[in-house]
Design a protein around this motif. Structure first.
Motif, PDB file in Angstrom:
ATOM      1  N   PRO A  96      -3.748  -1.055 -15.401  1.00  0.00           N
ATOM      2  CA  PRO A  96      -2.536  -1.596 -14.766  1.00  0.00           C
ATOM      3  C   PRO A  96      -1.992  -0.650 -13.696  1.00  0.00           C
ATOM      4  O   PRO A  96      -2.128   0.569 -13.801  1.00  0.00           O
ATOM      5  CB  PRO A  96      -1.545  -1.720 -15.921  1.00  0.00           C
ATOM      6  N   LYS A  97      -1.394  -1.231 -12.676  1.00  0.00           N
ATOM      7  CA  LYS A  97      -0.792  -0.473 -11.574  1.00  0.00           C
ATOM      8  C   LYS A  97       0.671  -0.856 -11.431  1.00  0.00           C
ATOM      9  O   LYS A  97       1.055  -1.998 -11.676  1.00  0.00           O
ATOM     10  CB  LYS A  97      -1.516  -0.755 -10.255  1.00  0.00           C
ATOM     11  N   THR A  98       1.463   0.107 -10.994  1.00  0.00           N
ATOM     12  CA  THR A  98       2.875  -0.165 -10.705  1.00  0.00           C
ATOM     13  C   THR A  98       3.002  -0.636  -9.263  1.00  0.00           C
ATOM     14  O   THR A  98       2.085  -0.427  -8.443  1.00  0.00           O
ATOM     15  CB  THR A  98       3.740   1.094 -10.879  1.00  0.00           C
ATOM     16  N   LEU A  99       4.138  -1.213  -8.946  1.00  0.00           N
ATOM     17  CA  LEU A  99       4.393  -1.631  -7.566  1.00  0.00           C
ATOM     18  C   LEU A  99       4.295  -0.424  -6.637  1.00  0.00           C
ATOM     19  O   LEU A  99       3.697  -0.516  -5.557  1.00  0.00           O
ATOM     20  CB  LEU A  99       5.775  -2.299  -7.452  1.00  0.00           C
ATOM     21  N   GLU A 100       4.854   0.691  -7.046  1.00  0.00           N
ATOM     22  CA  GLU A 100       4.829   1.891  -6.216  1.00  0.00           C
ATOM     23  C   GLU A 100       3.401   2.372  -5.966  1.00  0.00           C
ATOM     24  O   GLU A 100       3.052   2.778  -4.853  1.00  0.00           O
ATOM     25  CB  GLU A 100       5.668   3.006  -6.856  1.00  0.00           C
ATOM     26  N   GLN A 101       2.562   2.318  -6.988  1.00  0.00           N
ATOM     27  CA  GLN A 101       1.157   2.712  -6.811  1.00  0.00           C
ATOM     28  C   GLN A 101       0.459   1.780  -5.829  1.00  0.00           C
ATOM     29  O   GLN A 101      -0.299   2.236  -4.968  1.00  0.00           O
ATOM     30  CB  GLN A 101       0.424   2.694  -8.151  1.00  0.00           C
ATOM     31  N   LEU A 102       0.717   0.487  -5.946  1.00  0.00           N
ATOM     32  CA  LEU A 102       0.085  -0.478  -5.047  1.00  0.00           C
ATOM     33  C   LEU A 102       0.554  -0.268  -3.611  1.00  0.00           C
ATOM     34  O   LEU A 102      -0.249  -0.328  -2.668  1.00  0.00           O
ATOM     35  CB  LEU A 102       0.380  -1.906  -5.505  1.00  0.00           C
ATOM     36  N   GLN A 103       1.844  -0.011  -3.436  1.00  0.00           N
ATOM     37  CA  GLN A 103       2.364   0.239  -2.095  1.00  0.00           C
ATOM     38  C   GLN A 103       1.713   1.473  -1.485  1.00  0.00           C
ATOM     39  O   GLN A 103       1.364   1.480  -0.307  1.00  0.00           O
ATOM     40  CB  GLN A 103       3.888   0.386  -2.137  1.00  0.00           C
ATOM     41  N   GLU A 104       1.517   2.508  -2.297  1.00  0.00           N
ATOM     42  CA  GLU A 104       0.876   3.728  -1.803  1.00  0.00           C
ATOM     43  C   GLU A 104      -0.589   3.481  -1.446  1.00  0.00           C
ATOM     44  O   GLU A 104      -1.076   3.940  -0.414  1.00  0.00           O
ATOM     45  CB  GLU A 104       0.983   4.836  -2.846  1.00  0.00           C
ATOM     46  N   ILE A 105      -1.291   2.745  -2.305  1.00  0.00           N
ATOM     47  CA  ILE A 105      -2.697   2.410  -2.046  1.00  0.00           C
ATOM     48  C   ILE A 105      -2.809   1.637  -0.730  1.00  0.00           C
ATOM     49  O   ILE A 105      -3.673   1.916   0.104  1.00  0.00           O
ATOM     50  CB  ILE A 105      -3.281   1.585  -3.217  1.00  0.00           C
ATOM     51  N   LEU A 106      -1.917   0.670  -0.537  1.00  0.00           N
ATOM     52  CA  LEU A 106      -1.936  -0.126   0.695  1.00  0.00           C
ATOM     53  C   LEU A 106      -1.593   0.727   1.910  1.00  0.00           C
ATOM     54  O   LEU A 106      -2.209   0.588   2.977  1.00  0.00           O
ATOM     55  CB  LEU A 106      -0.969  -1.306   0.580  1.00  0.00           C
ATOM     56  N   HIS A 107      -0.626   1.599   1.761  1.00  0.00           N
ATOM     57  CA  HIS A 107      -0.240   2.481   2.874  1.00  0.00           C
ATOM     58  C   HIS A 107      -1.430   3.359   3.284  1.00  0.00           C
ATOM     59  O   HIS A 107      -1.736   3.490   4.476  1.00  0.00           O
ATOM     60  CB  HIS A 107       0.963   3.340   2.470  1.00  0.00           C
ATOM     61  N   ASN A 108      -2.092   3.943   2.296  1.00  0.00           N
ATOM     62  CA  ASN A 108      -3.221   4.831   2.586  1.00  0.00           C
ATOM     63  C   ASN A 108      -4.376   4.104   3.255  1.00  0.00           C
ATOM     64  O   ASN A 108      -4.973   4.615   4.208  1.00  0.00           O
ATOM     65  CB  ASN A 108      -3.693   5.531   1.315  1.00  0.00           C
ATOM     66  N   SER A 109      -4.700   2.905   2.777  1.00  0.00           N
ATOM     67  CA  SER A 109      -5.814   2.159   3.385  1.00  0.00           C
ATOM     68  C   SER A 109      -5.459   1.719   4.799  1.00  0.00           C
ATOM     69  O   SER A 109      -6.316   1.729   5.687  1.00  0.00           O
ATOM     70  CB  SER A 109      -6.222   0.969   2.515  1.00  0.00           C
ATOM     71  N   GLN A 110      -4.199   1.360   5.015  1.00  0.00           N
ATOM     72  CA  GLN A 110      -3.754   0.964   6.357  1.00  0.00           C
ATOM     73  C   GLN A 110      -3.840   2.155   7.319  1.00  0.00           C
ATOM     74  O   GLN A 110      -4.288   2.005   8.451  1.00  0.00           O
ATOM     75  CB  GLN A 110      -2.318   0.420   6.287  1.00  0.00           C
ATOM     76  N   GLU A 111      -3.424   3.317   6.850  1.00  0.00           N
ATOM     77  CA  GLU A 111      -3.503   4.532   7.680  1.00  0.00           C
ATOM     78  C   GLU A 111      -4.951   4.819   8.070  1.00  0.00           C
ATOM     79  O   GLU A 111      -5.231   5.156   9.226  1.00  0.00           O
ATOM     80  CB  GLU A 111      -2.920   5.726   6.928  1.00  0.00           C
ATOM     81  N   GLN A 112      -5.858   4.682   7.114  1.00  0.00           N
ATOM     82  CA  GLN A 112      -7.283   4.920   7.391  1.00  0.00           C
ATOM     83  C   GLN A 112      -7.792   3.929   8.440  1.00  0.00           C
ATOM     84  O   GLN A 112      -8.499   4.316   9.373  1.00  0.00           O
ATOM     85  CB  GLN A 112      -8.119   4.761   6.123  1.00  0.00           C
ATOM     86  N   PHE A 113      -7.448   2.661   8.255  1.00  0.00           N
ATOM     87  CA  PHE A 113      -7.949   1.621   9.156  1.00  0.00           C
ATOM     88  C   PHE A 113      -7.393   1.807  10.567  1.00  0.00           C
ATOM     89  O   PHE A 113      -8.146   1.797  11.548  1.00  0.00           O
ATOM     90  CB  PHE A 113      -7.596   0.235   8.605  1.00  0.00           C
ATOM     91  N   ILE A 114      -6.092   1.994  10.670  1.00  0.00           N
ATOM     92  CA  ILE A 114      -5.470   2.178  11.992  1.00  0.00           C
ATOM     93  C   ILE A 114      -5.995   3.465  12.630  1.00  0.00           C
ATOM     94  O   ILE A 114      -6.235   3.515  13.841  1.00  0.00           O
ATOM     95  CB  ILE A 114      -3.925   2.179  11.882  1.00  0.00           C
ATOM     96  N   GLY A 115      -6.212   4.500  11.813  1.00  0.00           N
ATOM     97  CA  GLY A 115      -6.799   5.739  12.326  1.00  0.00           C
ATOM     98  C   GLY A 115      -8.194   5.522  12.878  1.00  0.00           C
ATOM     99  O   GLY A 115      -8.549   6.065  13.935  1.00  0.00           O
ATOM    100  N   ALA A 116      -8.990   4.729  12.173  1.00  0.00           N
ATOM    101  CA  ALA A 116     -10.347   4.435  12.649  1.00  0.00           C
ATOM    102  C   ALA A 116     -10.293   3.662  13.963  1.00  0.00           C
ATOM    103  O   ALA A 116     -11.059   3.943  14.892  1.00  0.00           O
ATOM    104  CB  ALA A 116     -11.129   3.653  11.598  1.00  0.00           C
ATOM    105  N   LEU A 117      -9.379   2.716  14.055  1.00  0.00           N
ATOM    106  CA  LEU A 117      -9.237   1.967  15.309  1.00  0.00           C
ATOM    107  C   LEU A 117      -8.816   2.901  16.438  1.00  0.00           C
ATOM    108  O   LEU A 117      -9.301   2.788  17.571  1.00  0.00           O
ATOM    109  CB  LEU A 117      -8.213   0.844  15.158  1.00  0.00           C
ATOM    110  N   GLY A 118      -7.914   3.817  16.123  1.00  0.00           N
ATOM    111  CA  GLY A 118      -7.436   4.754  17.139  1.00  0.00           C
ATOM    112  C   GLY A 118      -8.489   5.737  17.611  1.00  0.00           C
ATOM    113  O   GLY A 118      -8.360   6.313  18.693  1.00  0.00           O
ATOM    114  N   SER A 119      -9.533   5.911  16.821  1.00  0.00           N
ATOM    115  CA  SER A 119     -10.593   6.855  17.189  1.00  0.00           C
ATOM    116  C   SER A 119     -11.651   6.223  18.103  1.00  0.00           C
ATOM    117  O   SER A 119     -12.544   6.927  18.574  1.00  0.00           O
ATOM    118  CB  SER A 119     -11.270   7.401  15.933  1.00  0.00           C
TER     119      SER A 119
END
Length: 171
Positions: A96-119
Motif C-alpha cells: 500500500p502507498k499513501t497519497l504523499e508517497q504517490l505524489q512524490e513518485i509522480l513528481h520524481n517521474s515527471q522531473e525525470q521525463f521533463i529533464g530528458a526532454l530538456g536534454s
C-alpha cells in the motif's frame, strides 16, 4: 518540445486532481484480486514515465537511420476497449502507498521525463532515431513516437482511474 511538456503538465495536473482528497484506504482498494488499485495504477504511470526518460536517451544515442511507421498512437493508446498487459518490470508493488508517497513518485517521474526532454539538443533526430528495444505493445517506434506516447499512456490510465473511482463509488 514545449507542446509535449505542456501536454504532459496538463495531463499530470488532471491526474493529481483525481487522487487528491482520497484516503490512503481508498487509494489502495482493489475491485478484485485481478485488478490494480488506484495507487497501483499511479505507480505504473510513474514507472512508465521514468522508463520513457531512459528510452529517450537510448534512442538519441542511436544512428539517425530509423524510418518510423505511420501509426495512430493516440487512437491506439487511448482506446480502453483494447487491453494491454504491461511487462512484469512495469507492474506496481502490492505494498500500500499513501497519497504523499504517490505524489512524490509522480513528481520524481515527471522531473525525470521533463529533464530528458530538456536534454534534447537536436529535435530533428527524434524521428530518425529509435531505442534499440521495441515498445511492448507497438513494436519499434521512433524516439519521437516514444515521447508522444508518454502523455497518452497517462491519459489512458486516467480513464482507468476514473472507472475505478466510479466502480468503487468514490466519485
Amino acid at each position: 518540445m514545449l507542446a509535449i511538456q505542456e501536454q504532459q503538465n496538463t495531463t499530470r495536473k488532471h491526474l493529481l486532481s483525481l487522487i487528491d482528497g482520497l484516503s490512503d484506504t481508498q487509494l489502495n482498494l482493489k475491485l478484485d484480486e485481478h485488478t490494480w488499485s488506484i495507487a497501483q495504477v499511479v505507480q505504473h504511470i510513474a514507472s512508465v514515465q521514468g522508463g520513457a526518460s531512459q528510452i529517450i536517451q537510448l534512442g538519441l544515442a542511436q544512428e539517425p537511420n530509423f524510418v518510423p511507421r505511420d501509426i495512430p498512437l493516440d487512437e491506439m493508446i487511448l482506446d480502453r476497449s483494447k487491453k494491454f498487459n504491461a511487462p512484469e518490470r512495469l507492474h506496481p508493488s502490492a505494498e500500500p502507498k499513501t497519497l504523499e508517497q504517490l505524489q512524490e513518485i509522480l513528481h520524481n517521474s515527471q522531473e525525470q521525463f521533463i529533464g530528458a526532454l530538456g536534454s534534447i539538443e537536436d529535435e530533428s533526430l527524434l524521428d530518425k532515431t529509435a531505442p534499440p528495444m521495441p515498445h511492448p505493445a507497438f513494436g519499434h517506434l521512433s524516439t519521437n513516437q516514444w515521447i508522444m506516447a508518454a502523455p497518452l499512456h497517462e491519459q489512458r490510465h486516467i480513464k482507468q482511474i476514473e472507472e475505478i473511482k466510479e466502480q468503487l463509488q468514490l466519485s
